[in-house]
Design a protein around this motif. Structure first.
Motif, mmCIF file in Angstrom:
data_model
loop_
_atom_site.group_PDB
_atom_site.id
_atom_site.type_symbol
_atom_site.label_atom_id
_atom_site.label_comp_id
_atom_site.label_asym_id
_atom_site.label_seq_id
_atom_site.Cartn_x
_atom_site.Cartn_y
_atom_site.Cartn_z
ATOM 1 N N PHE A 149 0.850 -1.181 0.000
ATOM 2 C CA PHE A 149 0.000 0.000 0.000
ATOM 3 C C PHE A 149 0.890 1.237 0.000
ATOM 4 C CE2 PHE A 149 -2.700 -3.319 1.747
ATOM 5 C CZ PHE A 149 -3.896 -3.117 1.070
ATOM 6 N N GLY A 150 1.139 1.767 -1.203
ATOM 7 C CA GLY A 150 2.001 2.930 -1.345
ATOM 8 C C GLY A 150 1.206 4.218 -1.324
ATOM 9 N N ASP A 151 1.884 5.317 -1.645
ATOM 10 C CA ASP A 151 1.225 6.626 -1.575
ATOM 11 C C ASP A 151 0.142 6.778 -2.624
ATOM 12 O OD1 ASP A 151 3.288 6.637 -3.507
ATOM 13 O OD2 ASP A 151 3.321 8.819 -3.524
ATOM 14 N N VAL A 152 0.286 6.114 -3.799
ATOM 15 C CA VAL A 152 -0.745 6.222 -4.832
ATOM 16 C C VAL A 152 -2.024 5.528 -4.371
ATOM 17 C CG1 VAL A 152 -1.377 5.630 -7.193
ATOM 18 C CG2 VAL A 152 0.948 6.396 -6.684
ATOM 19 N N GLU A 153 -1.886 4.275 -3.931
ATOM 20 C CA GLU A 153 -3.071 3.516 -3.514
ATOM 21 C C GLU A 153 -3.775 4.142 -2.310
ATOM 22 O OE1 GLU A 153 -0.464 0.618 -5.704
ATOM 23 O OE2 GLU A 153 -0.146 2.179 -4.204
ATOM 24 N N THR A 154 -3.040 4.838 -1.474
ATOM 25 C CA THR A 154 -3.616 5.381 -0.240
ATOM 26 C C THR A 154 -3.815 6.892 -0.288
ATOM 27 O OG1 THR A 154 -1.433 5.646 0.783
ATOM 28 C CG2 THR A 154 -2.570 3.534 1.123
ATOM 29 N N GLY A 155 -3.750 7.469 -1.488
ATOM 30 C CA GLY A 155 -3.984 8.897 -1.603
ATOM 31 C C GLY A 155 -3.006 9.724 -0.800
ATOM 32 N N GLY A 156 -1.721 9.398 -0.933
ATOM 33 C CA GLY A 156 -0.707 10.129 -0.182
ATOM 34 C C GLY A 156 -0.684 9.749 1.289
ATOM 35 N N TYR A 157 -0.936 8.461 1.561
ATOM 36 C CA TYR A 157 -0.938 7.936 2.933
ATOM 37 C C TYR A 157 -1.983 8.619 3.809
ATOM 38 C CZ TYR A 157 3.459 6.033 1.246
ATOM 39 O OH TYR A 157 4.413 5.390 0.492
#
Length: 545
Positions: free
Chosen positions: A277-285
């Motif tokens: 779960f990176g920044d893209v998948e999580t909307g910038g964490y």
């Protein structure tokens, strides 16, 4: 029997089942090039015009086959040009072997021509950086490199070949062949997953990158449909499940739609397979923060991808094949969330239908009517890709080649490799005017190989993504984003490739259909207005609206 080291490199690669390589030739690995003459009937060397596309072609090979792509480059400038491919492989979890012809061993540390330290340059990106000083260790090193590149979280390995070493000989070389690793999910874990599903009210499946395949794609679709569980694809993993499935609800991106964000956030059980779960998948964490109301089950091939942001309540280290095999027989009462799944799928269908006045959207949405389900669609980075990801429906695994690291220039070399691997299925390359020109020298490679690649250049005379951010932060103050471009259709024709320019969806579909029927390379330039910066936003005198 005596074998020259350069020949032994190729012999060891062939023994591992690796028979297709890319390169920009260099004097630092001439013995390897000489060996290709003897293996001409068993291997194919694709000669490129620049090391960056050469590395990306090899990376695309890794994505399509699951085996390491192989790229040969020379030291210094050549290796640094190829570094982008190493970064792409690391970010995208793709197996890759980058061979670098190096200076002679006796000249190290003297500032020799094109000398550089590959270990210091690549250690932050590659899974392993190694220098082969002893020719007898070539088979051992290549076997281990294949193992490292493909096991755990797949990734790149960089191998230095000192120029003088390649001329030496090896007596009676024995070449080991790597055996496949296997993994399994215990019955206890399967029961834990089933118990979590029985307790859940709003489950969601998230599919991530790395180690996926056709059987996993079919298996997860069957499992999800049997249990009415909605499925969302991770960043640029849209081909992990047939987008026409009734349980598919969209993908996580740099601008995930609000309704999909709500579905993600309200889920009380996340079943993640692969990736992280990176920044893209999580909307910038900002999404999927730890919550007492949400459980997370994560199947990952490497512990490195676990707990990097989203905490896993049940973490299982295994490959996607074993994960899907364990999930396949599980059945629960999906009637509790069937209406939610249907609603989310309907929202996806609405999002993936372009507005009547969106010509580029209509072009992309019509691809499926022209292309067979196994057609490969590739792209690099830029706002044009938003249209591709939003409006094209991927129906089969291995049909989306797009870099998770957002590398511009990726689409064309990836498309060349896809078409070279299988000339029977169409390959469509999308590139923005800025993106395409970063690898347009490979038009010469397309012409030389005659591969059936249809190249679509979306030309808005701008670095569109940066222009969009610029208009958001500094409305009306455009700087450094306007581009002066060649006539792309004429550029293709200069390479002996048919090229045309179109403005409307009808023209585009007609030209695309003709190109697919012709079975050869073609370039279609699509002229668009920079004011329409995305499917949902425009540049106006007041800024972005």
């Amino acid at each position: 029997m005596s074998t020259r080291a350069g020949h032994l490199v190729v012999e060891a690669l062939v023994a591992q089942g690796l028979d297709r390589y890319t390169c920009v030739p260099g004097e630092s690995f001439l013995p390897v090039l000489d060996a290709i003459v003897d293996y001409d009937d068993r291997v194919e060397m694709i000669v490129c015009r620049h090391e960056s596309p050469a590395a990306h072609m090899a990376e695309a090979y890794g994505k399509l086959t699951g085996r390491p792509g192989v790229c040969f480059v020379t030291r210094g400038p050549g290796a640094l040009h190829a570094a982008i491919g190493v970064h792409t492989a690391e970010q995208d979890a793709t197996p890759l072997l980058l061979f670098i012809g190096q200076i002679a061993r006796k000249d190290r540390g003297r500032g020799a021509f094109q000398e550089f330290n590959a270990h210091e340059v690549f250690d932050s990106m590659a899974k392993w950086v190694v220098t082969i000083d002893e020719p007898a260790r070539i088979p051992e090193t290549i076997a281990r490199a294949v193992r490292i590149a493909t096991s755990g979280r797949p990734g790149p390995v960089v191998i230095e070949l000192p120029e003088d070493m390649l001329y030496e000989s090896v007596e009676d070389a024995v070449i080991p062949v790597t055996a496949p690793l296997s993994s399994a999910v215990s019955a206890e874990v399967s029961e834990q997953v089933a118990a979590e599903l029985r307790r859940a009210q709003r489950p969601l499946i998230v599919l991530g990158r790395g180690g996926w395949g056709e059987s996993q794609s079919a298996g997860i679709r069957a499992f999800a449909e049997a249990n009415s569980i909605p499925v969302v694809a991770g960043w640029r993993c849209q081909d992990h499940i047939d987008n026409d499935s009734d349980v598919y609800i969209g993908h996580l991106s740099l601008s995930t739609e609000p309704d999909l964000v709500r579905t993600l956030e309200e889920s009380d059980l996340i079943l993640a397979i692969g990736g992280h779960f990176g920044d893209v998948e999580t909307g910038g964490y900002t999404l999927l923060a730890p919550s007492e109301d949400r459980r997370v089950i994560h199947f990952a091939v490497d512990g490195f991808d676990l707990d990097r942001y989203v905490h896993a309540d049940l973490a299982v280290q295994t490959d996607s094949a074993a994960a899907v095999e364990a999930l396949a027989p599980l059945r629960v009462d999906g009637s509790r969330w069937a209406e939610r799944t249907a609603h989310a799928h309907a929202a996806y269908l609405e999002r993936s239908t372009p507005a009547p006045d969106d010509e580029l959207g209509s072009m992309i949405a019509g691809l499926s009517a022209v292309l067979p389900a196994d057609a490969v669609v590739t792209n690099g980075a830029g706002n044009y890709a938003v249209w591709v990801h939003r409006f094209h429906r991927y129906r089969q695994y291995g049909t989306q080649l797009a870099p998770a690291n957002g590398a511009m220039s990726y689409g064309l070399p990836a498309g060349i490799m896809a078409a070279a691997l299988d000339r029977t299925r169409p390959t469509v390359v999308f590139g923005g005017d800025g993106c395409f020109l970063m690898s347009s020298m490979e038009l010469a490679t397309v012409a030389a190989l005659g591969v059936p690649v249809v190249m679509v250049v979306v030309n808005n005379s701008s670095f569109g993504t940066i222009r969009m951010h610029q208009e958001r932060e500094f409305p009306g103050r455009q700087s450094a984003t306007t581009l002066g471009n060649p006539d792309f259709a004429a550029l293709a024709r200069a390479h002996g490739i048919p090229g045309v320019t179109v403005d409307t969806a009808d023209e585009f579909h007609r030209e695309l259909s003709d190109a697919v029927d012709a079975g050869g390379p073609r370039l279609i330039e699509v002229v668009t207005d920079v004011a329409r910066i995305s499917p949902t936003r425009r540049i106006t005198e007041k800024g972005l609206v």
